[in-house]
Design a protein around this motif. Sequence first.
Motif, PDB file in Angstrom:
ATOM      1  N   ILE A  91       0.827  -1.204   0.000  1.00  0.00           N
ATOM      2  CA  ILE A  91       0.000   0.000   0.000  1.00  0.00           C
ATOM      3  C   ILE A  91       0.862   1.256   0.000  1.00  0.00           C
ATOM      4  CG2 ILE A  91      -1.740   1.341   1.239  1.00  0.00           C
ATOM      5  CD1 ILE A  91      -2.785  -1.192   2.464  1.00  0.00           C
ATOM      6  N   SER A  92       0.475   2.206  -0.853  1.00  0.00           N
ATOM      7  CA  SER A  92       1.045   3.545  -0.829  1.00  0.00           C
ATOM      8  C   SER A  92      -0.089   4.516  -0.550  1.00  0.00           C
ATOM      9  CB  SER A  92       1.704   3.883  -2.170  1.00  0.00           C
ATOM     10  OG  SER A  92       2.079   5.246  -2.211  1.00  0.00           O
ATOM     11  N   ALA A  93       0.041   5.299   0.509  1.00  0.00           N
ATOM     12  CA  ALA A  93      -1.005   6.263   0.866  1.00  0.00           C
ATOM     13  C   ALA A  93      -0.407   7.666   0.861  1.00  0.00           C
ATOM     14  CB  ALA A  93      -1.594   5.935   2.232  1.00  0.00           C
ATOM     15  N   ARG A  94      -0.440   8.302  -0.283  1.00  0.00           N
ATOM     16  CA  ARG A  94       0.110   9.654  -0.410  1.00  0.00           C
ATOM     17  C   ARG A  94      -0.879  10.678   0.134  1.00  0.00           C
ATOM     18  NH1 ARG A  94       1.485  10.251  -6.551  1.00  0.00           N
ATOM     19  NH2 ARG A  94       1.245  12.437  -5.925  1.00  0.00           N
ATOM     20  N   THR A  95      -0.374  11.579   0.957  1.00  0.00           N
ATOM     21  CA  THR A  95      -1.257  12.576   1.566  1.00  0.00           C
ATOM     22  C   THR A  95      -1.654  13.685   0.595  1.00  0.00           C
ATOM     23  OG1 THR A  95       0.689  13.795   2.376  1.00  0.00           O
ATOM     24  CG2 THR A  95      -0.298  12.176   3.858  1.00  0.00           C
ATOM     25  N   ASP A  96      -0.985  13.764  -0.557  1.00  0.00           N
ATOM     26  CA  ASP A  96      -1.287  14.827  -1.510  1.00  0.00           C
ATOM     27  C   ASP A  96      -2.322  14.416  -2.554  1.00  0.00           C
ATOM     28  OD1 ASP A  96       0.562  12.991  -2.565  1.00  0.00           O
ATOM     29  OD2 ASP A  96       1.284  14.445  -4.043  1.00  0.00           O
ATOM     30  N   LEU A  97      -2.822  13.185  -2.487  1.00  0.00           N
ATOM     31  CA  LEU A  97      -3.806  12.741  -3.471  1.00  0.00           C
ATOM     32  C   LEU A  97      -5.223  13.153  -3.063  1.00  0.00           C
ATOM     33  CD1 LEU A  97      -2.588   9.124  -4.332  1.00  0.00           C
ATOM     34  CD2 LEU A  97      -2.284  11.213  -5.673  1.00  0.00           C
ATOM     35  N   ASN A  98      -6.037  13.446  -4.062  1.00  0.00           N
ATOM     36  CA  ASN A  98      -7.431  13.820  -3.842  1.00  0.00           C
ATOM     37  C   ASN A  98      -8.357  12.774  -4.444  1.00  0.00           C
ATOM     38  OD1 ASN A  98      -6.640  16.414  -2.782  1.00  0.00           O
ATOM     39  ND2 ASN A  98      -6.287  17.076  -4.900  1.00  0.00           N
ATOM     40  N   TYR A  99      -9.646  12.907  -4.140  1.00  0.00           N
ATOM     41  CA  TYR A  99     -10.672  12.086  -4.776  1.00  0.00           C
ATOM     42  C   TYR A  99     -11.049  12.669  -6.138  1.00  0.00           C
ATOM     43  CZ  TYR A  99     -11.597   9.747  -0.295  1.00  0.00           C
ATOM     44  OH  TYR A  99     -11.496   9.022   0.862  1.00  0.00           O
ATOM     45  N   SER A 100     -11.139  14.000  -6.204  1.00  0.00           N
ATOM     46  CA  SER A 100     -11.589  14.654  -7.438  1.00  0.00           C
ATOM     47  C   SER A 100     -11.119  16.099  -7.451  1.00  0.00           C
ATOM     48  CB  SER A 100     -13.123  14.601  -7.539  1.00  0.00           C
ATOM     49  OG  SER A 100     -13.727  15.255  -6.423  1.00  0.00           O
ATOM     50  N   ASN A 101     -11.262  16.739  -8.603  1.00  0.00           N
ATOM     51  CA  ASN A 101     -10.913  18.148  -8.774  1.00  0.00           C
ATOM     52  C   ASN A 101     -12.135  18.944  -9.203  1.00  0.00           C
ATOM     53  OD1 ASN A 101      -8.089  17.810  -8.256  1.00  0.00           O
ATOM     54  ND2 ASN A 101      -7.830  17.018 -10.335  1.00  0.00           N
ATOM     55  N   PRO A 102     -12.202  20.213  -8.840  1.00  0.00           N
ATOM     56  CA  PRO A 102     -13.360  21.033  -9.211  1.00  0.00           C
ATOM     57  C   PRO A 102     -13.620  21.085 -10.716  1.00  0.00           C
ATOM     58  CG  PRO A 102     -12.059  22.153  -7.542  1.00  0.00           C
ATOM     59  CD  PRO A 102     -11.270  20.950  -7.972  1.00  0.00           C
ATOM     60  N   ASP A 103     -12.537  21.018 -11.529  1.00  0.00           N
ATOM     61  CA  ASP A 103     -12.709  21.106 -12.982  1.00  0.00           C
ATOM     62  C   ASP A 103     -12.961  19.748 -13.638  1.00  0.00           C
ATOM     63  OD1 ASP A 103     -10.240  19.921 -12.759  1.00  0.00           O
ATOM     64  OD2 ASP A 103      -9.155  21.430 -13.917  1.00  0.00           O
ATOM     65  N   GLY A 104     -13.045  18.688 -12.825  1.00  0.00           N
ATOM     66  CA  GLY A 104     -13.336  17.370 -13.370  1.00  0.00           C
ATOM     67  C   GLY A 104     -12.124  16.612 -13.879  1.00  0.00           C
ATOM     68  N   SER A 105     -10.933  17.222 -13.818  1.00  0.00           N
ATOM     69  CA  SER A 105      -9.724  16.535 -14.263  1.00  0.00           C
ATOM     70  C   SER A 105      -9.283  15.523 -13.207  1.00  0.00           C
ATOM     71  CB  SER A 105      -8.607  17.547 -14.522  1.00  0.00           C
ATOM     72  OG  SER A 105      -8.197  18.150 -13.300  1.00  0.00           O
ATOM     73  N   PHE A 106      -8.334  14.670 -13.578  1.00  0.00           N
ATOM     74  CA  PHE A 106      -7.891  13.616 -12.664  1.00  0.00           C
ATOM     75  C   PHE A 106      -6.474  13.825 -12.146  1.00  0.00           C
ATOM     76  CE2 PHE A 106     -11.302  11.643 -15.116  1.00  0.00           C
ATOM     77  CZ  PHE A 106     -12.067  11.117 -14.085  1.00  0.00           C
ATOM     78  N   ALA A 107      -5.810  14.890 -12.573  1.00  0.00           N
ATOM     79  CA  ALA A 107      -4.458  15.169 -12.094  1.00  0.00           C
ATOM     80  C   ALA A 107      -4.465  15.307 -10.575  1.00  0.00           C
ATOM     81  CB  ALA A 107      -3.927  16.445 -12.737  1.00  0.00           C
ATOM     82  N   GLY A 108      -3.522  14.609  -9.916  1.00  0.00           N
ATOM     83  CA  GLY A 108      -3.434  14.717  -8.469  1.00  0.00           C
ATOM     84  C   GLY A 108      -4.443  13.894  -7.707  1.00  0.00           C
ATOM     85  N   THR A 109      -5.191  13.043  -8.402  1.00  0.00           N
ATOM     86  CA  THR A 109      -6.171  12.191  -7.738  1.00  0.00           C
ATOM     87  C   THR A 109      -5.670  10.751  -7.678  1.00  0.00           C
ATOM     88  OG1 THR A 109      -7.406  11.479  -9.710  1.00  0.00           O
ATOM     89  CG2 THR A 109      -7.993  13.622  -8.751  1.00  0.00           C
ATOM     90  N   VAL A 110      -6.340   9.951  -6.871  1.00  0.00           N
ATOM     91  CA  VAL A 110      -5.985   8.541  -6.773  1.00  0.00           C
ATOM     92  C   VAL A 110      -6.219   7.826  -8.096  1.00  0.00           C
ATOM     93  CG1 VAL A 110      -8.255   7.814  -5.943  1.00  0.00           C
ATOM     94  CG2 VAL A 110      -6.232   6.498  -5.282  1.00  0.00           C
ATOM     95  N   PHE A 111      -7.144   8.340  -8.903  1.00  0.00           N
ATOM     96  CA  PHE A 111      -7.418   7.730 -10.208  1.00  0.00           C
ATOM     97  C   PHE A 111      -6.261   7.945 -11.180  1.00  0.00           C
ATOM     98  CE2 PHE A 111     -11.503   8.753  -8.264  1.00  0.00           C
ATOM     99  CZ  PHE A 111     -12.080   7.498  -8.250  1.00  0.00           C
TER     100      PHE A 111
END
Length: 279
Positions: A91-111
């Motif tokens: 398991i890797s649990a990065r604290t900087d990852l999000n579920y989603s972004n306001p603009d609908g993009s996936f950059a910086g998300t777990v996806f």
Amino acid sequence: MLFNFLVLLIAVCSLSGTLDAQAYGGGSSGGGSSGGGSSGGGSSGCLNATLPSEIRVSSIQATGYYTPGKPNFLVDVLDALKAATGISYVISARTDLNYSNPDGSFAGTVFQELISNNADLAATDLTITSAREAVVDFLVPFSQYELQLVVNTAFGLGNGVQYLCRQTADLELLKNAKNATLQAIYANIQAGNGIVDTTEAGIAKVLSGNFAYVIESPDADKQLATNPGKLARAGGPLAKSYLALAVQQGSALREKLNVALIKLQEQGVIDDLLRKHIL
């Protein structure tokens, strides 16, 4: 009812897996097997395709679902899947990852971890949405919830109420809804800057005045129990959503893990773990 849904969905997933393999020419959408990743592969179904010897899991800290160093739902499920499939995990649990972004993009998300082949499995309380399904493959759901409204008992759901919601799939659902009531709630949130960072922040505002917080049913149960006489549900359920783990599109892991999850559901293991950690 959820189990019947799972049985139906795994049949659909099995067919979809075959179609995916044909569409991708039997290749992997995850960029090969480097770094322990899944190799996709095989046009005759995922069960016979090459599987990784170790599953790279990307997660986000979420109370009950995953908290490093503490008993949690995710690790128990992964341990059960390891016992059922013989495939280990890390398991890797990065604290900087999000579920989603306001603009609908996936950059910086777990996806994005799946899209970029940095992980084989995204595992936390992930809500299935059409936008997410377009870039990853969800496994069969392990739980379902209703979206509800929680209000201050002194105010109710009267005129001038300000709706609140976290920047999650729940907000995405409101944004894309065709239902006029849900559209109105979303417009109210946008107009009144009703985005909150946490459920605790949303509940604090509700307790302070004329606010209505969009909340998932398990969290609503906990908050009403914690604040007896101060909070109440308003109206009926807004919508129903499903939670699931996700893999790379076309992943060889999908059918293997789906079969194991269905068996765990049949045995009552998943429901027991939900009651232990979440419900």
